[in-house]
Design a protein around this motif. Structure first.
Motif, PDB file in Angstrom:
ATOM      1  N   UNK A  26      37.110 -10.079 -43.838  1.00 15.88           N
ATOM      2  CA  UNK A  26      38.538  -9.890 -43.594  1.00 15.88           C
ATOM      3  C   UNK A  26      39.324 -11.158 -43.879  1.00 15.88           C
ATOM      4  N   UNK A  27      38.734 -12.324 -43.576  1.00 16.99           N
ATOM      5  CA  UNK A  27      39.434 -13.590 -43.817  1.00 16.99           C
ATOM      6  C   UNK A  27      39.532 -13.886 -45.311  1.00 16.99           C
ATOM      7  N   UNK A  28      38.450 -13.598 -46.051  1.00 14.61           N
ATOM      8  CA  UNK A  28      38.468 -13.871 -47.487  1.00 14.61           C
ATOM      9  C   UNK A  28      39.435 -12.964 -48.226  1.00 14.61           C
ATOM     10  N   UNK A  29      39.616 -11.743 -47.726  1.00 14.78           N
ATOM     11  CA  UNK A  29      40.548 -10.812 -48.370  1.00 14.78           C
ATOM     12  C   UNK A  29      41.960 -10.886 -47.778  1.00 14.78           C
ATOM     13  N   UNK A  30      42.198 -11.877 -46.888  1.00 16.83           N
ATOM     14  CA  UNK A  30      43.527 -12.080 -46.291  1.00 16.83           C
ATOM     15  C   UNK A  30      44.043 -10.823 -45.573  1.00 16.83           C
ATOM     16  N   UNK A  31      43.119 -10.182 -44.825  1.00 13.69           N
ATOM     17  CA  UNK A  31      43.497  -8.974 -44.091  1.00 13.69           C
ATOM     18  C   UNK A  31      43.336  -9.138 -42.589  1.00 13.69           C
ATOM     19  N   UNK A  32      43.259 -10.377 -42.129  1.00 14.30           N
ATOM     20  CA  UNK A  32      43.096 -10.581 -40.687  1.00 14.30           C
ATOM     21  C   UNK A  32      44.277 -10.032 -39.907  1.00 14.30           C
ATOM     22  N   UNK A  33      45.510 -10.162 -40.479  1.00 14.22           N
ATOM     23  CA  UNK A  33      46.699  -9.689 -39.786  1.00 14.22           C
ATOM     24  C   UNK A  33      47.062  -8.257 -40.167  1.00 14.22           C
ATOM     25  N   UNK A  34      46.351  -7.698 -41.144  1.00 12.78           N
ATOM     26  CA  UNK A  34      46.701  -6.353 -41.608  1.00 12.78           C
ATOM     27  C   UNK A  34      45.802  -5.263 -41.027  1.00 12.78           C
ATOM     28  N   UNK A  35      44.544  -5.594 -40.720  1.00 11.95           N
ATOM     29  CA  UNK A  35      43.606  -4.591 -40.211  1.00 11.95           C
ATOM     30  C   UNK A  35      43.949  -4.199 -38.779  1.00 11.95           C
ATOM     31  N   UNK A  36      43.643  -2.935 -38.467  1.00 14.39           N
ATOM     32  CA  UNK A  36      43.815  -2.424 -37.093  1.00 14.39           C
ATOM     33  C   UNK A  36      42.526  -2.697 -36.324  1.00 14.39           C
TER      34      UNK A  36
ATOM     35  N   UNK B 271      34.550 -20.589 -35.301  1.00 13.72           N
ATOM     36  CA  UNK B 271      35.709 -20.214 -36.119  1.00 13.72           C
ATOM     37  C   UNK B 271      35.369 -20.291 -37.595  1.00 13.72           C
ATOM     38  N   UNK B 272      35.763 -19.281 -38.320  1.00 20.81           N
ATOM     39  CA  UNK B 272      35.456 -19.180 -39.744  1.00 20.81           C
ATOM     40  C   UNK B 272      36.753 -19.366 -40.514  1.00 20.81           C
ATOM     41  N   UNK B 273      36.854 -20.376 -41.301  1.00 20.62           N
ATOM     42  CA  UNK B 273      38.074 -20.558 -42.096  1.00 20.62           C
ATOM     43  C   UNK B 273      38.177 -19.484 -43.140  1.00 20.62           C
ATOM     44  N   UNK B 274      39.382 -19.260 -43.575  1.00 17.82           N
ATOM     45  CA  UNK B 274      39.613 -18.214 -44.556  1.00 17.82           C
ATOM     46  C   UNK B 274      39.111 -18.579 -45.925  1.00 17.82           C
ATOM     47  N   UNK B 275      38.949 -19.859 -46.202  1.00 19.62           N
ATOM     48  CA  UNK B 275      38.547 -20.275 -47.541  1.00 19.62           C
ATOM     49  C   UNK B 275      37.054 -20.298 -47.719  1.00 19.62           C
ATOM     50  N   UNK B 276      36.292 -20.508 -46.671  1.00 17.64           N
ATOM     51  CA  UNK B 276      34.835 -20.583 -46.789  1.00 17.64           C
ATOM     52  C   UNK B 276      34.222 -20.129 -45.508  1.00 17.64           C
ATOM     53  N   UNK B 277      32.884 -19.816 -45.597  1.00 12.87           N
ATOM     54  CA  UNK B 277      32.190 -19.320 -44.412  1.00 12.87           C
ATOM     55  C   UNK B 277      31.862 -20.431 -43.462  1.00 12.87           C
ATOM     56  N   UNK B 278      31.724 -21.668 -43.923  1.00 13.60           N
ATOM     57  CA  UNK B 278      31.373 -22.779 -43.052  1.00 13.60           C
ATOM     58  C   UNK B 278      32.528 -23.758 -42.997  1.00 13.60           C
ATOM     59  N   UNK B 279      32.726 -24.439 -41.856  1.00 16.08           N
ATOM     60  CA  UNK B 279      33.830 -25.376 -41.742  1.00 16.08           C
ATOM     61  C   UNK B 279      33.665 -26.542 -42.697  1.00 16.08           C
ATOM     62  N   UNK B 280      34.817 -27.021 -43.199  1.00 16.18           N
ATOM     63  CA  UNK B 280      34.791 -28.140 -44.154  1.00 16.18           C
ATOM     64  C   UNK B 280      34.462 -29.430 -43.450  1.00 16.18           C
TER      65      UNK B 280
END
Length: 516
Positions: free
Chosen positions: A92-102, A27-36
């Motif tokens: 997609x996570x960094x640009x906050x488009x996970x719920x917007x992309x088809x 799982x990739x968090x939206x804030x960074x590529x690696x888990x905190x």
């Protein structure tokens, strides 16, 4: 005070069902590529646990489709696929488009990789540049998925720019290939100048175009042509008389030729439908060939036409009762003319066609196989044939006759063998003619040991299956046994008591095997 434990706590995965094709996505968090990593400083008195990221359902389905077996693409490895998939989800996570992309309509990672490779590949002027670019792509994909691997073999492509020379040119001072081919070496030019100064009236070897110079120029032009062909590949253009190359997905071709007779040519490229005859024309061709064989009996012509007919059947993938009939007729004609090469080719194809229940005469040709293995003394294949026979096949007249022939030879019963030789069904007599001579020599050696001092020639004729006494006498003369023939009151006799080792030597020569 928190108790000091002997282990370090880790967080378990919370999502993304494991895929059968590759490892699970982390799982990739939206804030960074690696888990905190949670803070473990002594000043913090409370532990803060980050809640697992809730991936949208379309993203999960997109990951499952990426690793599905039916979406596997040739040339795309699992490490490249995982690296591309992580990159897509991260962006997609960094640009906050996970719920917007088809995600249902988005290209899969392997399709993106193939598209990127197709757009980035360009004509390469130098093999070194091609190697450098491919090495950069490979190291990039490899380092993205396995950063700890291949550290010792990675290419440092930063040292080689687009216009830089390969290392082997930098290491030597001999110049380029073109310079070494076209320019004359300095030592040789110095010697030529010295000869010119000593003998000014004579023409130097290097002044005019020599044979070596022409060969070097020719080699240079050949290299230039090859380089141009690599740099600017021309598209393949089909001419008017050129047959289109069929794709494996298009299936077999369908012939369009209406010519009944066609000479056989071995195919070296894709067949042209305009020169291939369809099934209705091939059926007419078979009737014509049978008629010509009865009238002319020209085996060279008939064999060539049958090979051409079989080729048209093969390139069109035609396997039916007509195909079986063609191979059976050709095999019978080859047997009649003693052409075991063509007979074996037809027999091999018939062995593959008979299990498909397409008709034909399987017992007849299985009996031919048994007789052929008797002729070649192939005991291994003979045992395989006998093991595959069913009780129903053993009751077939042709197969039963072939088994009796084998049994008679195994028991040394030459009297029964030659009775069977005279009663061979179908065209098995042509196969038996190929080994009946050696069996006659073996039987004659046994007769000379059993009957003393002489026997009638008539007895030899009846026992060894000759049609007349004249054939028996000719057979003995061919074995150089004319001195053993004696004219008596009751007819011609063979002096078996004086035969000695004549027939034994002939028997050993007849059964001798050539070691290859």
């Amino acid at each position: 005070m928190p108790s000091n434990t002997a282990f370090t706590s880790v967080y378990a995965r919370q999502n993304l069902v494991p895929s059968p094709q590759g490892p699970e996505m982390q799982p990739i968090p939206s804030s960074a590529a690696s888990p905190s990593v949670p803070s473990t400083s002594p000043s913090s008195n409370t532990k803060t646990k980050s809640s697992p990221f809730d991936w949208p359902l379309p993203v999960r389905l997109y990951v499952q489709r990426s690793f599905a077996p039916e979406n596997t693409k040739k040339g795309v490895s699992n490490p490249d696929l995982e690296a591309k998939l992580k990159l897509v989800i991260k962006e997609a996570a960094e640009s906050n488009q996970l719920h917007l992309l088809d995600w249902d309509a988005m290209l899969l990672p392997q399709e993106m990789l193939l598209s990127e490779r197709a757009t980035t590949v360009k004509p390469i002027n130098s093999p070194w540049r091609a190697l450098s670019s491919l090495g950069a792509q490979e190291s990039k994909s490899t380092n993205g998925s396995h950063p700890k691997k291949r550290k010792s073999v990675e290419l440092d492509n930063s040292r080689y720019s687009e216009d830089s020379d390969p290392p082997w040119r930098k290491a030597t001072h001999r110049g380029t290939v073109e310079e070494r081919v076209t320019k004359q070496p300095s030592a040789q030019s110095d010697r030529a100048e010295k000869r010119q100064r000593k003998n000014p009236d004579k023409v130097s070897v290097g002044d005019g175009p020599s044979k070596s110079y022409h060969s070097l120029e020719k080699r240079k032009r050949r290299f230039e042509d090859d380089q141009l062909s690599v740099q600017a590949p021309q598209p393949f253009i089909l001419g008017r008389d050129t047959s289109p190359l069929p794709s494996p997905d298009e299936g077999p071709i369908v012939g369009r030729s209406q010519t009944l007779e066609k000479q056989y040519f071995r195919l070296t490229s894709a067949p042209n439908p305009d020169s291939v005859r369809p099934l209705p024309v091939l059926e007419q061709t078979l009737e014509l060939l049978k008629l010509k064989w009865r009238k002319e009996s020209n085996y060279a012509y008939i064999c060539d036409q049958f090979k051409s007919l079989r080729q048209d059947l093969t390139v069109q993938h035609i396997k039916n009762e007509f195909t079986v009939n063609v191979y059976e007729i050709h095999a019978r004609i080859a047997l009649e003319k003693g052409d075991l090469g063509e007979y074996n080719q037809c027999q091999t194809q018939l062995r593959a066609l008979y299990p498909q229940n397409l008709g034909g005469h399987p017992p007849e040709f299985k009996a031919y196989r048994i007789l052929y293995f008797i002729h070649t003394c192939n005991r291994t294949d003979m045992n395989d044939v006998l093991a595959d026979l069913t009780q129903a096949e053993k009751n077939q007249p042709a197969i039963q006759h072939a088994l009796d022939v084998r049994s008679a030879l195994a028991l040394g019963n030459y009297h029964k063998f030659f009775r069977l030789y005279l009663e061979t069904p179908n065209m098995g007599a042509y196969l038996m003619d190929m080994f009946v001579v050696r069996e006659r020599v073996a039987a004659l050696a046994n007769i000379c040991r059993a009957y003393k001092p002489n026997v009638k020639i008539r007895f030899i004729t009846e026992e060894l299956g000759f049609e007349s006494d004249g054939e028996s006498v000719k057979f003995l003369i061919d074995l150089e046994a004319q001195a053993l023939l004696e004219e008596c009151d009751d007819g011609l006799r063979l002096l078996t008591g004086q035969a000695g080792s004549i027939f034994e030597s002939a028997k050993n020569a007849a059964f001798r095997r050539v070691k290859i």
